[in-house]
Motif scaffolding. Sequence first.
Motif, PDB file in Angstrom:
ATOM      1  N   ARG A 107     -21.316 -50.768  51.231  1.00  0.00           N
ATOM      2  CA  ARG A 107     -22.023 -51.763  50.141  1.00  0.00           C
ATOM      3  C   ARG A 107     -20.917 -52.812  49.408  1.00  0.00           C
ATOM      4  O   ARG A 107     -21.338 -53.462  49.777  1.00  0.00           O
ATOM      5  N   LEU A 108     -19.882 -53.089  49.374  1.00  0.00           N
ATOM      6  CA  LEU A 108     -19.053 -53.828  49.504  1.00  0.00           C
ATOM      7  C   LEU A 108     -19.303 -55.185  50.487  1.00  0.00           C
ATOM      8  O   LEU A 108     -18.637 -56.196  50.148  1.00  0.00           O
ATOM      9  N   LEU A 109     -19.218 -54.703  51.724  1.00  0.00           N
ATOM     10  CA  LEU A 109     -19.862 -55.599  52.767  1.00  0.00           C
ATOM     11  C   LEU A 109     -20.769 -56.142  52.217  1.00  0.00           C
ATOM     12  O   LEU A 109     -21.556 -57.880  52.734  1.00  0.00           O
ATOM     13  N   THR A 110     -21.595 -55.077  51.525  1.00  0.00           N
ATOM     14  CA  THR A 110     -23.649 -56.449  52.004  1.00  0.00           C
ATOM     15  C   THR A 110     -23.435 -57.341  50.571  1.00  0.00           C
ATOM     16  O   THR A 110     -23.804 -58.481  50.186  1.00  0.00           O
ATOM     17  N   GLU A 111     -22.170 -56.970  49.529  1.00  0.00           N
ATOM     18  CA  GLU A 111     -21.894 -57.213  48.653  1.00  0.00           C
ATOM     19  C   GLU A 111     -21.468 -58.771  48.744  1.00  0.00           C
ATOM     20  O   GLU A 111     -21.924 -59.904  47.742  1.00  0.00           O
ATOM     21  N   ILE A 112     -20.388 -59.690  49.455  1.00  0.00           N
ATOM     22  CA  ILE A 112     -19.816 -60.453  50.460  1.00  0.00           C
ATOM     23  C   ILE A 112     -21.219 -61.177  51.398  1.00  0.00           C
ATOM     24  O   ILE A 112     -20.394 -61.830  51.789  1.00  0.00           O
ATOM     25  N   GLY A 113     -22.785 -60.561  51.798  1.00  0.00           N
ATOM     26  CA  GLY A 113     -23.334 -60.997  52.586  1.00  0.00           C
ATOM     27  C   GLY A 113     -23.026 -60.564  53.610  1.00  0.00           C
ATOM     28  O   GLY A 113     -23.026 -61.593  54.538  1.00  0.00           O
ATOM     29  N   VAL A 114     -22.107 -58.788  54.230  1.00  0.00           N
ATOM     30  CA  VAL A 114     -21.418 -59.001  55.532  1.00  0.00           C
ATOM     31  C   VAL A 114     -22.308 -57.718  55.945  1.00  0.00           C
ATOM     32  O   VAL A 114     -22.476 -56.592  54.874  1.00  0.00           O
ATOM     33  N   GLU A 115     -23.288 -57.786  57.185  1.00  0.00           N
ATOM     34  CA  GLU A 115     -23.502 -56.189  57.394  1.00  0.00           C
ATOM     35  C   GLU A 115     -23.008 -55.462  57.268  1.00  0.00           C
ATOM     36  O   GLU A 115     -21.858 -55.646  57.683  1.00  0.00           O
ATOM     37  N   PRO A 116     -23.316 -54.443  56.363  1.00  0.00           N
ATOM     38  CA  PRO A 116     -22.515 -53.280  56.682  1.00  0.00           C
ATOM     39  C   PRO A 116     -21.962 -52.269  58.168  1.00  0.00           C
ATOM     40  O   PRO A 116     -20.553 -52.474  57.944  1.00  0.00           O
ATOM     41  N   SER A 117     -22.824 -52.440  59.463  1.00  0.00           N
ATOM     42  CA  SER A 117     -22.263 -52.002  60.305  1.00  0.00           C
ATOM     43  C   SER A 117     -20.923 -52.525  60.774  1.00  0.00           C
ATOM     44  O   SER A 117     -20.093 -51.985  62.123  1.00  0.00           O
TER      45      SER A 117
END
Length: 240
Positions: A107-117
């Motif tokens: 989830r934190l990755l998505t918050e900086i605009g990066v795909e969670p994968s």
Amino acid sequence: MTDPTVVDFHFDPMCPFAYHTSRWLREVRERVDLTVRWRFFSLEEVNRAEGKKHPWERPWSYGWSLMRIGVLLRRRDMALLDAWYRLTGSTLHERGGKPHDPEVARRLLTEIGVEPSLLDEALADPSTHDEIRAEHAKVVGRGGFGVPTLFVSAPGLPADQCLFGPVLVDPPTGAAAERLWRTVLGMLEFPHVYELQRPKSPADEAVIADRLRPYLSGRDWVSINRGELVEFPTVEEARA
């Protein structure tokens, strides 16, 4: 003296002291000509008990696995690693969250605009181990044992000088942050000044315990400091 000062800041995302020092250094960066390059160090490895697995031998290790994510972010852009460390650190050390939980990490990755994968990509890439090990070894090779560890290259001073600290729980801001930075640079002029330490009174320990309360509630491990368990008193215990 027109060249910028460069700091390689070694951190473990699980370390509250490194995180609060990083807050101070970001403040300094806004005020002086300073480049911060984020590097890694593993508290899990340096405090590993004899006979236990290395962090890279486990399917998931709290700080180590998060740093593998950080390696891939840095390969794309140091600014992404900067944003990720700020968010991951504030989640654990200010809000008592659990960024070391894989689902929270996604989830934190998505918050900086990066795909969670990217988390799965990091775990599937064995070269991420190599980068962390190399940066960890640089600190240990200079006698280092923890974080924050800084390698500083400043105009008029020998390059790549190594410092442990400053260790902060209440980082200064504004002009005070810059004053502390000038003090740190001043130490680099004296290469044989090895240690300057402020003893901690019970009142100091109570302040530390209060500032570290989010970290203590969010962590899922026991903190170790150079082979010894770390136990902080409550404010009530210190006052007593």
